[in-house]
Write a protein that holds these residues in place. Structure first.
Motif, PDB file in Angstrom:
ATOM      1  N   VAL A 608       0.814  -1.282   0.290  1.00 31.73           N
ATOM      2  CA  VAL A 608       0.142   0.045   0.010  1.00 31.73           C
ATOM      3  C   VAL A 608       0.738   1.459  -0.067  1.00 31.73           C
ATOM      4  N   LEU A 609       0.098   2.540  -0.323  1.00 29.88           N
ATOM      5  CA  LEU A 609       0.626   3.739  -0.158  1.00 29.88           C
ATOM      6  C   LEU A 609       0.413   4.209   1.268  1.00 29.88           C
ATOM      7  N   SER A 610       0.860   4.449   2.060  1.00 31.59           N
ATOM      8  CA  SER A 610       0.578   4.901   3.671  1.00 31.59           C
ATOM      9  C   SER A 610       1.180   6.276   3.918  1.00 31.59           C
ATOM     10  N   LEU A 611       0.320   6.924   4.638  1.00 29.73           N
ATOM     11  CA  LEU A 611       0.892   8.187   5.239  1.00 29.73           C
ATOM     12  C   LEU A 611       0.637   8.168   6.691  1.00 29.73           C
ATOM     13  N   GLU A 612       1.334   8.181   7.601  1.00 27.36           N
ATOM     14  CA  GLU A 612       1.317   8.278   9.318  1.00 27.36           C
ATOM     15  C   GLU A 612       1.995   9.473   9.783  1.00 27.36           C
ATOM     16  N   VAL A 613       1.243  10.259  10.294  1.00 26.79           N
ATOM     17  CA  VAL A 613       1.770  11.624  10.719  1.00 26.79           C
ATOM     18  C   VAL A 613       1.105  11.939  12.055  1.00 26.79           C
ATOM     19  N   THR A 614       2.102  12.467  12.896  1.00 28.33           N
ATOM     20  CA  THR A 614       1.700  13.113  14.198  1.00 28.33           C
ATOM     21  C   THR A 614       2.054  14.642  14.431  1.00 28.33           C
ATOM     22  N   PRO A 615       1.207  15.628  14.348  1.00 25.37           N
ATOM     23  CA  PRO A 615       1.644  17.068  14.269  1.00 25.37           C
ATOM     24  C   PRO A 615       1.665  17.354  15.729  1.00 25.37           C
ATOM     25  N   GLN A 616       2.536  18.495  15.974  1.00 24.39           N
ATOM     26  CA  GLN A 616       2.587  19.171  17.133  1.00 24.39           C
ATOM     27  C   GLN A 616       2.754  20.857  16.789  1.00 24.39           C
ATOM     28  N   ILE A 617       1.803  21.399  17.123  1.00 24.65           N
ATOM     29  CA  ILE A 617       1.862  23.101  17.091  1.00 24.65           C
ATOM     30  C   ILE A 617       2.627  23.815  18.101  1.00 24.65           C
ATOM     31  N   THR A 618       3.690  24.516  17.510  1.00 27.85           N
ATOM     32  CA  THR A 618       4.467  25.242  18.590  1.00 27.85           C
ATOM     33  C   THR A 618       3.775  26.526  18.909  1.00 27.85           C
ATOM     34  N   PRO A 619       4.142  27.167  20.071  1.00 24.07           N
ATOM     35  CA  PRO A 619       3.832  28.299  20.407  1.00 24.07           C
ATOM     36  C   PRO A 619       3.759  29.521  19.436  1.00 24.07           C
ATOM     37  N   ASP A 620       4.630  29.307  18.700  1.00 28.68           N
ATOM     38  CA  ASP A 620       4.967  30.477  17.445  1.00 28.68           C
ATOM     39  C   ASP A 620       4.210  30.241  16.479  1.00 28.68           C
ATOM     40  N   GLY A 621       3.381  29.243  16.355  1.00 33.88           N
ATOM     41  CA  GLY A 621       2.509  29.067  14.993  1.00 33.88           C
ATOM     42  C   GLY A 621       2.924  27.922  13.978  1.00 33.88           C
ATOM     43  N   ASN A 622       4.388  27.350  14.298  1.00 29.62           N
ATOM     44  CA  ASN A 622       4.848  26.571  13.322  1.00 29.62           C
ATOM     45  C   ASN A 622       4.522  24.844  13.826  1.00 29.62           C
ATOM     46  N   VAL A 623       4.756  23.864  12.937  1.00 27.98           N
ATOM     47  CA  VAL A 623       4.136  22.678  13.117  1.00 27.98           C
ATOM     48  C   VAL A 623       5.359  21.756  13.227  1.00 27.98           C
ATOM     49  N   ILE A 624       5.643  20.766  14.317  1.00 22.16           N
ATOM     50  CA  ILE A 624       6.657  19.726  14.295  1.00 22.16           C
ATOM     51  C   ILE A 624       5.854  18.565  13.805  1.00 22.16           C
ATOM     52  N   LEU A 625       6.403  17.885  12.774  1.00 20.24           N
ATOM     53  CA  LEU A 625       5.785  16.628  12.250  1.00 20.24           C
ATOM     54  C   LEU A 625       6.757  15.652  12.357  1.00 20.24           C
ATOM     55  N   THR A 626       5.942  14.327  13.038  1.00 19.17           N
ATOM     56  CA  THR A 626       6.571  13.080  12.899  1.00 19.17           C
ATOM     57  C   THR A 626       5.928  12.208  11.925  1.00 19.17           C
ATOM     58  N   VAL A 627       6.684  11.977  10.796  1.00 21.63           N
ATOM     59  CA  VAL A 627       6.031  11.431   9.558  1.00 21.63           C
ATOM     60  C   VAL A 627       6.773  10.019   9.174  1.00 21.63           C
ATOM     61  N   ASP A 628       5.847   9.165   8.829  1.00 21.98           N
ATOM     62  CA  ASP A 628       6.096   7.820   8.366  1.00 21.98           C
ATOM     63  C   ASP A 628       5.497   7.730   6.846  1.00 21.98           C
ATOM     64  N   VAL A 629       6.211   7.517   6.070  1.00 22.93           N
ATOM     65  CA  VAL A 629       5.664   7.300   4.633  1.00 22.93           C
ATOM     66  C   VAL A 629       6.114   5.849   3.954  1.00 22.93           C
ATOM     67  N   HIS A 630       5.016   5.246   3.624  1.00 23.64           N
ATOM     68  CA  HIS A 630       5.422   3.911   2.911  1.00 23.64           C
ATOM     69  C   HIS A 630       4.904   4.114   1.437  1.00 23.64           C
ATOM     70  N   LYS A 631       5.768   3.550   0.344  1.00 20.73           N
ATOM     71  CA  LYS A 631       5.460   3.308  -0.961  1.00 20.73           C
ATOM     72  C   LYS A 631       5.757   1.737  -1.190  1.00 20.73           C
ATOM     73  N   ASP A 632       4.736   0.999  -0.875  1.00 23.01           N
ATOM     74  CA  ASP A 632       5.020  -0.286  -1.519  1.00 23.01           C
ATOM     75  C   ASP A 632       4.132  -0.899  -2.742  1.00 23.01           C
ATOM     76  N   SER A 633       4.736  -1.833  -3.408  1.00 20.40           N
ATOM     77  CA  SER A 633       4.131  -2.300  -4.778  1.00 20.40           C
ATOM     78  C   SER A 633       4.626  -3.705  -4.936  1.00 20.40           C
TER      79      SER A 633
END
Length: 719
Positions: A608-633
């Motif tokens: 499968v093509l999968s996207l697993e992400v956990t966002p964290q919004i910082t006090p200054d408005g930016n975003v910290i992303l924990t990303v795991d992307v799989h592209k299987d065929s």
């Protein structure tokens, strides 16, 4: 009684009268001397560029007042010992030249006059009876003392007794600061501390230096900013040169007969234009006091800063301070540290008392609060949660696991959680109920939503080229004539062919049926291989003799394939702050697994093509992303099942709101060249190409992942 006796009695009476007169005069002078003086009035006028200020006192001054001047803010201060403020005013508005006004500050046993100027000017003072005439030079030059009518007076300086420094020591502070400690012969020594470039110069005026102290101290090994301390005699004065390195700031303070020059390292902050303020922001002042009461110093600081200060009755003792251009809050801090005092604030009003007294008072207050909690009646209150789940407060209330360390309730408090209505029922003292109410107000809020858009680009560039050849030769000899076909008998034939269909056929009639005829005999058969199911094209050439019984055929085959492809996937997902989300698309491939009993089970593996992400919004408005992307065929099929081709990118990255970042790329390049040939013949230059087949391929693939997070402030609308 004789005349001689009468004369003697008269002389005794005269002497007695003179002695009584002298005693009376001495008693009057003694009473005037010990009677406290007072400031009666202050007046000012201008004479040319100079400002003449006349300060009238009740009694004549026995000695001139102590004075000093500071440049920022521009002020002149005069201290009158054993003097009170008898004028009834604390502020005299002058408004003459550069002099704005004069403040009168009365402390225990002394009074201070503060001349507030528009700019820094020099001054001189002259005592005349019960008045002191202060001359302020408005031109900025050296001031000359004058009398009450404005005429200059000659000053007679008394040669002071020569004194010497007692000791010079170096110490390292707890925070890495270096301290140079100088023991002065008395607290009346004039000291001038200034910075010249990257050095600190300390001038001791009218003082000597013993030979044992005339040396250079190398204190580099102590690990402070100070490297060298050099002391030398220069005429009537002593000069000390302190050489620090790096980023540093210095301060100097004197306590009685001990002068301390402290050099503190500065931790560089790239977000500040200037480095090192130590947190003191008060207006700068200068002190020069000997044996002044601590309460009087606190009153002077309060008058200078405009701050309301309350001092405990246990604040006693005296201090000697000599500070120059020091923020008033730093001067207050130095005074409290030297006398073991501390401060507690009630709103904007500080209360100053000894540290032990403050700690004892706070301990008693805590014990009283604990007793109140034990006796205060309990109340019950319900709290409706809107966004948080009620079960999330089990840990806060110590219900789950029974961990009392995390318990926010008091010992007598209890809580009931109702998950069906999402409510909390808490029983506790009113103060704890108020804490829980504030906690719920801060935590029971709607979480921000984050839209994450990912673009997965996979591009490939493929090139293949194959070349091959077939070579054949036939020699046919007939033994019978008259027939139009070609026949062979016994060993009277020879045929070496590749794939030439004309050999073995009659011209326009029937095919030779002799079983001894051998068609399509391979001599060289190295055709070009196919690519991706495509067959190679061929070119055939046949050469034969005039007798038509010898054939030479050549077939060349070639195939070239060039392909470009791009696959773009764009998964998109919305999730709450600090909550993981996952989206996937693809297939599941079955495969068999044998068990120990011999039976087989069917399992499925995802491609499968999968996207697993956990966002964290910082006090200054930016975003910290924990990303795991799989592209299987799915890949090629083997005896054990289908091979899964997988590509994965996993990372932690900080992205600005609405910005795009490339998380990573996977680039592969495969170059291959295959040669199949007839030994020896295939190595012949140029002619050897007829005896070999060649294949060359160049494949490039690249995978890029782009991520764009967007913080949603409004409700998500349908797209």
């Amino acid at each position: 009684m004789s005349a001689w006796t009468i004369k003697i009695k008269r002389k005794i009476a005269q002497v007695r009268f003179v002695l009584l007169g002298v005693f009376a005069v001495s008693q009057i002078a003694f009473a005037q001397t010990n009677q406290p003086n007072s400031i009666e009035s202050i007046s000012a006028n201008q004479q040319g560029a100079n400002i003449i200020v006349k300060v009238t006192l009740k009694n004549p001054l026995q000695k001139p007042p102590l004075g000093f001047a500071i440049s920022n803010p521009a002020r002149i201060a005069l201290d009158f010992a054993d003097t009170t403020n008898g004028s009834g005013k604390s502020l005299f508005e002058i408004g003459v030249g550069e002099l704005r006004n004069v403040n009168v500050v009365e402390a225990t046993g002394r009074s201070r006059l503060i001349f507030n100027l528009n700019k820094s000017l020099n001054y001189a003072a002259n005592i005349e009876g019960n008045s002191i005439i202060v001359t302020i030079d408005g031109s900025g030059g050296v001031a000359t003392p004058v009398n009450s009518v404005g005429l200059p007076v000659a000053t007679v300086e008394k040669a002071p007794k020569r004194q010497s420094l007692k000791d010079i020591d170096f110490r390292k502070g707890a925070s890495g600061e270096g301290r140079v400690v100088i023991d002065l012969p008395s607290n009346q020594i004039a000291v001038d501390v200034k910075q010249q470039g990257q050095k600190i110069i300390v001038e001791f005026l009218k003082v000597g230096l013993p030979e044992v102290l005339r040396k250079s101290l190398d204190v580099t090994d102590f690990g402070t900013p100070i490297q060298i301390v050099r002391t030398e005699q220069q005429g009537e004065n002593v000069r000390m040169t302190i050489e620090p390195k790096g980023l540093w700031e210095h301060s100097a303070y004197q306590s009685d007969t001990q002068l301390v020059v402290e050099v503190k390292p500065i931790k560089e902050d790239p977000n500040k234009l200037t480095q090192g303020t130590q947190g003191y922001r008060g207006e700068k002042l200068s002190f020069n006091f000997q044996n002044i009461e601590v309460r009087a110093l606190l009153q002077i600081i309060a008058e200078f800063s405009g701050l309301n200060i309350i001092a405990s009755d246990t604040v006693t003792g005296s201090a000697t301070l000599k500070l120059k251009d020091v923020p008033w809050d730093q001067a207050l801090d130095i005074l409290m540290q030297s006398k073991g005092l501390d401060m507690r604030k009630n709103g904007t009003v500080p209360w100053i008392a000894p540290k032990d007294e403050l700690l004892t008072k706070e301990k008693l207050e805590l014990e009283q609060r604990a007793q109140i909690l034990e006796l205060e009646p309990l109340k019950t209150e319900s709290f409706q949660l809107n966004y948080q789940k009620a079960d999330a407060f089990k840990t806060v209330f110590g219900i789950e696991g029974g961990n009392s360390a995390n318990r926010i309730l008091s010992k007598r408090g209890s809580a009931v959680i109702e998950p069906r209505t999402n409510q909390l029922f808490v029983t506790d003292v009113p103060s704890k109920l108020e804490e829980i109410r504030k906690l719920i107000q801060k935590t029971d809020i709607a979480s921000k939503q984050v839209l994450i858009e990912a673009r997965i680009v996979e591009a490939d560039d493929r090139f293949s080229r194959n070349l091959g050849a077939k070579l054949g030769f036939v020699d046919l000899r007939t033994t019978r004539g008259g027939d139009t076909g070609y026949k062979t008998f016994g060993n009277d034939r020879v045929a070496f062919t590749g794939n030439y269909l004309g050999v073995g056929e009659q011209t326009g009639q029937a095919r030779v049926t002799d079983q001894n005829f051998i068609p399509n005999t391979q001599f060289v058969n190295l055709p070009a291989a196919g690519i991706n199911g495509l067959n190679a094209g061929s070119l055939a050439v046949s050469l034969f003799s005039a007798a038509a019984n010898r054939f030479l055929n050549l077939e060349l085959s070639a195939l070239e394939a060039d392909g470009n492809g791009k696959i773009i996937s764009s998964p998109r997902i919305v999730t709450a702050d600090q909550l993981m989300a996952r989206i996937e698309q693809g297939t599941e491939i079955p495969y068999q697994v044998a068990t120990s009993s011999g039976a087989t089970s069917i399992f499925f593996r995802k491609a499968v093509l999968s996207l697993e992400v956990t966002p964290q919004i910082t006090p200054d408005g930016n975003v910290i992303l924990t990303v795991d992307v799989h592209k299987d065929s799915p890949g090629t099929e083997t005896r054990n099942g289908i091979i899964i081709n997988t590509k994965n990118v996993k990372t932690l990255v900080l992205v600005e709101n609405g910005g795009t970042v490339v998380l990573g790329g996977i680039f592969t390049q495969e170059e291959r060249e295959d040669v199949t040939k007839v030994p020896f013949l295939g190595d012949i230059p140029l002619f050897g190409n007829l005896f070999k087949t060649t294949g060359r391929s160049n494949n490039k693939t690249e995978l890029l992942v782009f991520i764009t997070p967007k913080v949603l402030t409004d409700k998500l609308t349908s797209r």
